[in-house]
Design an enzyme around this catalytic site. Sequence first.
Site, PDB file in Angstrom:
ATOM      1  N   ASP A   1       0.870  -1.176   0.000  1.00 32.33           N
ATOM      2  CA  ASP A   1       0.000   0.000   0.000  1.00 32.33           C
ATOM      3  C   ASP A   1       0.911   1.232   0.000  1.00 32.33           C
ATOM      4  OD1 ASP A   1       0.874   0.307   2.611  1.00 32.33           O
ATOM      5  OD2 ASP A   1      -1.121   0.272   3.521  1.00 32.33           O
TER       6      ASP A   1
ATOM      7  N   CYS B   1       3.259  -3.022   4.060  1.00 31.32           N
ATOM      8  CA  CYS B   1       2.406  -1.887   4.440  1.00 31.32           C
ATOM      9  C   CYS B   1       3.140  -1.136   5.547  1.00 31.32           C
ATOM     10  CB  CYS B   1       0.999  -2.330   4.818  1.00 31.32           C
ATOM     11  SG  CYS B   1       0.842  -3.404   6.244  1.00 31.32           S
TER      12      CYS B   1
ATOM     13  N   THR C   1       2.829  -1.278   8.910  1.00 29.06           N
ATOM     14  CA  THR C   1       3.238  -2.164  10.009  1.00 29.06           C
ATOM     15  C   THR C   1       3.534  -3.583   9.560  1.00 29.06           C
ATOM     16  OG1 THR C   1       0.935  -2.780  10.360  1.00 29.06           O
ATOM     17  CG2 THR C   1       1.775  -0.917  11.656  1.00 29.06           C
ATOM     18  N   GLY C   2       3.016  -3.977   8.410  1.00 30.02           N
ATOM     19  CA  GLY C   2       3.058  -5.378   7.970  1.00 30.02           C
ATOM     20  C   GLY C   2       1.847  -6.150   8.464  1.00 30.02           C
TER      21      GLY C   2
ATOM     22  N   HIS D   1       9.994 -24.303   9.424  1.00 26.76           N
ATOM     23  CA  HIS D   1       8.934 -24.979  10.187  1.00 26.76           C
ATOM     24  C   HIS D   1       7.535 -24.770   9.603  1.00 26.76           C
ATOM     25  CE1 HIS D   1      11.382 -25.245  14.218  1.00 26.76           C
ATOM     26  NE2 HIS D   1      12.050 -25.699  13.166  1.00 26.76           N
TER      27      HIS D   1
ATOM     28  N   ARG E   1       7.397   1.027   8.182  1.00 27.70           N
ATOM     29  CA  ARG E   1       7.574   1.982   9.280  1.00 27.70           C
ATOM     30  C   ARG E   1       8.151   1.333  10.534  1.00 27.70           C
ATOM     31  NH1 ARG E   1       1.477   4.446   8.425  1.00 27.70           N
ATOM     32  NH2 ARG E   1       1.954   5.789   6.648  1.00 27.70           N
TER      33      ARG E   1
ATOM     34  N   HIS F   1       6.899 -31.178  10.688  1.00 24.95           N
ATOM     35  CA  HIS F   1       6.303 -29.882  10.339  1.00 24.95           C
ATOM     36  C   HIS F   1       5.270 -30.040   9.219  1.00 24.95           C
ATOM     37  CE1 HIS F   1       9.227 -28.164  12.979  1.00 24.95           C
ATOM     38  NE2 HIS F   1      10.210 -28.715  12.280  1.00 24.95           N
TER      39      HIS F   1
HETATM   40  C1  RB5 Z   1      -1.790   2.855   6.545  1.00 25.35           C
HETATM   41  O1  RB5 Z   1      -1.788   4.062   7.225  1.00 25.35           O
HETATM   42  C2  RB5 Z   1      -1.566   1.708   7.512  1.00 25.35           C
HETATM   43  O2  RB5 Z   1      -2.663   1.549   8.351  1.00 25.35           O
HETATM   44  C3  RB5 Z   1      -1.286   0.411   6.765  1.00 25.35           C
HETATM   45  O3  RB5 Z   1      -0.190   0.586   5.934  1.00 25.35           O
HETATM   46  C4  RB5 Z   1      -0.960  -0.794   7.600  1.00 25.35           C
HETATM   47  O4  RB5 Z   1       0.043  -0.509   8.533  1.00 25.35           O
HETATM   48  C5  RB5 Z   1      -2.107  -1.496   8.189  1.00 25.35           C
HETATM   49  O5  RB5 Z   1      -1.966  -2.539   8.825  1.00 25.35           O
END
Ligand code: RB5
Length: 151
Positions: free
Chosen positions: A8, A65, A67-68, A98, A109, A133
């Site tokens: 994203d 994204c 946070t992932g 595994h 971020r 596994h």
């Molecule tokens: C976008 O601001 C943020 O929410 C998205 O990239 C992600 O971290 C969501 O899990």
Amino acid sequence: MKVALAADHAGYELKQMTVSRLEAAGHEVIDMGTGSGESVDYPVYATRVAREVAGGKADRGILVCGTGLGMYIAANKIAGIRAVGPCSVEQAVLSRRHNDANILCLGQRMMEDKTAFDIIDVWLRTGFDGGRHARRLGQIVELEKNWLAPE
Ligand code: RB5
């Protein structure tokens, strides 16, 4: 290896750098967007890559994204997907050995670029151990049959 990638807006830069690095390393890259830092919704991109991997059109997927975490939650809704979001190289290795993880989710971020690249490199080159596994992954397939609706 054929690798499908998407991000994203919050993961766009790391995704772009990863596309370049994987192409330079000789991987076949399928870039499924997004194409800029303009705000988009991560489930759309998670679904694209998850379908590509679950359908056998890509060997592995990488999703980025902020946070992932959103990518990780969304991708695991698709049957056949084992998406993980390792924070360390050790977790990345074990997710392959595994769990035979087939999608790697990263938070642009959340970590330095170098950490992300170290995780990506080791995750792509580590194999699955099989044995006990594989039995456990079979149990996850049973969970999918009982709880995930077919597309
Ligand atoms: C976008 O601001 C943020 O929410 C998205 O990239 C992600 O971290 C969501 O899990």
